[in-house]
Scaffold this motif. Sequence first.
Motif, PDB file in Angstrom:
ATOM      1  N   GLY A  26       0.803  -1.214   0.000  1.00 59.04           N
ATOM      2  CA  GLY A  26       0.000   0.000   0.000  1.00 59.04           C
ATOM      3  C   GLY A  26       0.838   1.267   0.000  1.00 59.04           C
ATOM      4  N   SER A  27       2.081   1.153  -0.408  1.00 64.08           N
ATOM      5  CA  SER A  27       3.010   2.276  -0.390  1.00 64.08           C
ATOM      6  C   SER A  27       2.570   3.388  -1.335  1.00 64.08           C
ATOM      7  CB  SER A  27       4.407   1.799  -0.806  1.00 64.08           C
ATOM      8  OG  SER A  27       5.285   2.896  -0.922  1.00 64.08           O
ATOM      9  N   GLU A  28       2.808   4.614  -0.902  1.00 66.54           N
ATOM     10  CA  GLU A  28       2.566   5.787  -1.742  1.00 66.54           C
ATOM     11  C   GLU A  28       3.808   6.164  -2.543  1.00 66.54           C
ATOM     12  OE1 GLU A  28      -0.361   7.461  -2.195  1.00 66.54           O
ATOM     13  OE2 GLU A  28      -1.238   5.851  -1.022  1.00 66.54           O
ATOM     14  N   SER A  29       4.943   5.574  -2.198  1.00 68.04           N
ATOM     15  CA  SER A  29       6.197   5.857  -2.896  1.00 68.04           C
ATOM     16  C   SER A  29       6.241   5.075  -4.203  1.00 68.04           C
ATOM     17  CB  SER A  29       7.396   5.456  -2.039  1.00 68.04           C
ATOM     18  OG  SER A  29       7.404   6.203  -0.848  1.00 68.04           O
ATOM     19  N   PRO A  30       6.856   5.638  -5.229  1.00 70.52           N
ATOM     20  CA  PRO A  30       6.906   4.935  -6.513  1.00 70.52           C
ATOM     21  C   PRO A  30       7.966   3.832  -6.527  1.00 70.52           C
ATOM     22  CG  PRO A  30       8.108   6.982  -6.667  1.00 70.52           C
ATOM     23  CD  PRO A  30       7.485   6.957  -5.298  1.00 70.52           C
ATOM     24  N   VAL A  31       7.763   2.891  -7.436  1.00 71.39           N
ATOM     25  CA  VAL A  31       8.786   1.919  -7.788  1.00 71.39           C
ATOM     26  C   VAL A  31       9.303   2.346  -9.152  1.00 71.39           C
ATOM     27  CG1 VAL A  31       9.275  -0.490  -8.335  1.00 71.39           C
ATOM     28  CG2 VAL A  31       7.630   0.052  -6.545  1.00 71.39           C
ATOM     29  N   LEU A  32      10.614   2.416  -9.304  1.00 72.00           N
ATOM     30  CA  LEU A  32      11.206   2.778 -10.593  1.00 72.00           C
ATOM     31  C   LEU A  32      11.732   1.531 -11.269  1.00 72.00           C
ATOM     32  CD1 LEU A  32      13.240   6.011  -9.804  1.00 72.00           C
ATOM     33  CD2 LEU A  32      11.007   5.818 -10.884  1.00 72.00           C
ATOM     34  N   PHE A  33      11.390   1.391 -12.532  1.00 70.42           N
ATOM     35  CA  PHE A  33      11.922   0.338 -13.375  1.00 70.42           C
ATOM     36  C   PHE A  33      12.845   1.024 -14.369  1.00 70.42           C
ATOM     37  CE2 PHE A  33       7.805  -1.128 -11.866  1.00 70.42           C
ATOM     38  CZ  PHE A  33       8.160  -2.357 -11.322  1.00 70.42           C
ATOM     39  N   VAL A  34      14.117   0.647 -14.341  1.00 69.75           N
ATOM     40  CA  VAL A  34      15.145   1.332 -15.123  1.00 69.75           C
ATOM     41  C   VAL A  34      15.795   0.335 -16.067  1.00 69.75           C
ATOM     42  CG1 VAL A  34      17.252   2.714 -15.011  1.00 69.75           C
ATOM     43  CG2 VAL A  34      15.583   2.848 -13.152  1.00 69.75           C
ATOM     44  N   ALA A  35      15.903   0.713 -17.340  1.00 70.76           N
ATOM     45  CA  ALA A  35      16.648  -0.080 -18.313  1.00 70.76           C
ATOM     46  C   ALA A  35      18.083   0.429 -18.290  1.00 70.76           C
ATOM     47  CB  ALA A  35      16.056   0.056 -19.708  1.00 70.76           C
ATOM     48  N   ALA A  36      18.957  -0.332 -17.648  1.00 78.67           N
ATOM     49  CA  ALA A  36      20.362   0.068 -17.527  1.00 78.67           C
ATOM     50  C   ALA A  36      21.060  -0.268 -18.835  1.00 78.67           C
ATOM     51  CB  ALA A  36      21.006  -0.649 -16.349  1.00 78.67           C
ATOM     52  N   GLU A  45       8.012   4.932 -13.933  1.00 74.51           N
ATOM     53  CA  GLU A  45       7.627   4.996 -12.533  1.00 74.51           C
ATOM     54  C   GLU A  45       6.265   4.343 -12.374  1.00 74.51           C
ATOM     55  OE1 GLU A  45       8.197   8.780 -10.200  1.00 74.51           O
ATOM     56  OE2 GLU A  45       5.999   8.684 -10.283  1.00 74.51           O
ATOM     57  N   TYR A  46       6.147   3.477 -11.364  1.00 76.33           N
ATOM     58  CA  TYR A  46       4.872   2.820 -11.057  1.00 76.33           C
ATOM     59  C   TYR A  46       4.420   3.255  -9.668  1.00 76.33           C
ATOM     60  CZ  TYR A  46       1.388  -0.673  -9.941  1.00 76.33           C
ATOM     61  OH  TYR A  46       0.210  -1.286  -9.579  1.00 76.33           O
ATOM     62  N   ARG A  47       3.176   3.713  -9.595  1.00 74.37           N
ATOM     63  CA  ARG A  47       2.616   4.111  -8.297  1.00 74.37           C
ATOM     64  C   ARG A  47       1.088   4.072  -8.407  1.00 74.37           C
ATOM     65  NH1 ARG A  47       4.680   9.143  -5.375  1.00 74.37           N
ATOM     66  NH2 ARG A  47       5.402   9.570  -7.460  1.00 74.37           N
ATOM     67  N   GLY A  48       0.472   3.407  -7.465  1.00 76.61           N
ATOM     68  CA  GLY A  48      -0.987   3.437  -7.387  1.00 76.61           C
ATOM     69  C   GLY A  48      -1.685   3.006  -8.655  1.00 76.61           C
ATOM     70  N   ARG A  49      -1.225   1.918  -9.259  1.00 74.14           N
ATOM     71  CA  ARG A  49      -1.812   1.381 -10.497  1.00 74.14           C
ATOM     72  C   ARG A  49      -1.741   2.372 -11.667  1.00 74.14           C
ATOM     73  NH1 ARG A  49      -4.955  -3.523  -9.839  1.00 74.14           N
ATOM     74  NH2 ARG A  49      -4.873  -4.131  -7.669  1.00 74.14           N
ATOM     75  N   GLU A  50      -0.703   3.185 -11.642  1.00 74.14           N
ATOM     76  CA  GLU A  50      -0.473   4.123 -12.737  1.00 74.14           C
ATOM     77  C   GLU A  50       1.007   4.135 -13.084  1.00 74.14           C
ATOM     78  OE1 GLU A  50      -2.692   7.936 -13.013  1.00 74.14           O
ATOM     79  OE2 GLU A  50      -0.680   8.803 -12.916  1.00 74.14           O
ATOM     80  N   LEU A  51       1.294   4.167 -14.364  1.00 71.43           N
ATOM     81  CA  LEU A  51       2.656   4.255 -14.868  1.00 71.43           C
ATOM     82  C   LEU A  51       2.903   5.675 -15.348  1.00 71.43           C
ATOM     83  CD1 LEU A  51       2.516   1.061 -17.103  1.00 71.43           C
ATOM     84  CD2 LEU A  51       3.649   1.251 -14.891  1.00 71.43           C
ATOM     85  N   THR A  52       4.060   6.201 -15.039  1.00 71.89           N
ATOM     86  CA  THR A  52       4.468   7.498 -15.572  1.00 71.89           C
ATOM     87  C   THR A  52       5.613   7.234 -16.534  1.00 71.89           C
ATOM     88  OG1 THR A  52       3.824   8.622 -13.540  1.00 71.89           O
ATOM     89  CG2 THR A  52       5.309   9.805 -15.026  1.00 71.89           C
ATOM     90  N   VAL A  53       5.399   7.618 -17.776  1.00 76.21           N
ATOM     91  CA  VAL A  53       6.353   7.375 -18.849  1.00 76.21           C
ATOM     92  C   VAL A  53       6.774   8.714 -19.427  1.00 76.21           C
ATOM     93  CG1 VAL A  53       6.709   6.228 -21.075  1.00 76.21           C
ATOM     94  CG2 VAL A  53       5.119   5.236 -19.411  1.00 76.21           C
ATOM     95  N   THR A  54       8.073   8.954 -19.511  1.00 70.66           N
ATOM     96  CA  THR A  54       8.576  10.170 -20.149  1.00 70.66           C
ATOM     97  C   THR A  54       9.250   9.749 -21.440  1.00 70.66           C
ATOM     98  OG1 THR A  54       8.897  11.197 -17.999  1.00 70.66           O
ATOM     99  CG2 THR A  54      10.046  12.187 -19.869  1.00 70.66           C
ATOM    100  N   THR A  55       8.671  10.183 -22.555  1.00 74.60           N
ATOM    101  CA  THR A  55       9.205   9.783 -23.850  1.00 74.60           C
ATOM    102  C   THR A  55       8.899  10.828 -24.913  1.00 74.60           C
ATOM    103  OG1 THR A  55       9.215   8.062 -25.547  1.00 74.60           O
ATOM    104  CG2 THR A  55       7.142   8.421 -24.427  1.00 74.60           C
TER     105      THR A  55
END
Length: 122
Positions: A26-36, A45-55
């Motif tokens: 139930g965290s409010e903090s995001p999880v970051l998925f990074v392609a190294a 960024e994943y948070r609260g069933r939402e993805l934030t994509v910068t492209t």
Amino acid sequence: MNDSDGGAAKRRARIAEAIAQHRRSGSESPVLFVAATGPDQPFVEYRGRELTVTTAHRDRLDALLGEFPVFKIAQPATNKAPEGEVHVSALADPKHTADFLDRLFLDVFNVAADYTLRVEEP
């Protein structure tokens, strides 16, 4: 956490587990998925069933969304976001979200098929 062999099945399993854990906590903090991938390291960024994509490749993202109809552009979040940032509603189970995220890195960010995934949790 690094996935040095770059296997798609292992990456997707790691993504699904991180999403499931995030939902359980139930965290409010995001999880970051990074392609190294070297100096250029695209992330989602994943948070609260939402993805934030910068492209800058919105056309590629729109094409991918056409293949995954359960994922939708989240409005009005995207309208209020900085240029190039898109919010995607991720109301799918962790496995399908992982499939979508892995394809996003491959098809939208155009990373190599053997990319290394890094998961950054708070």
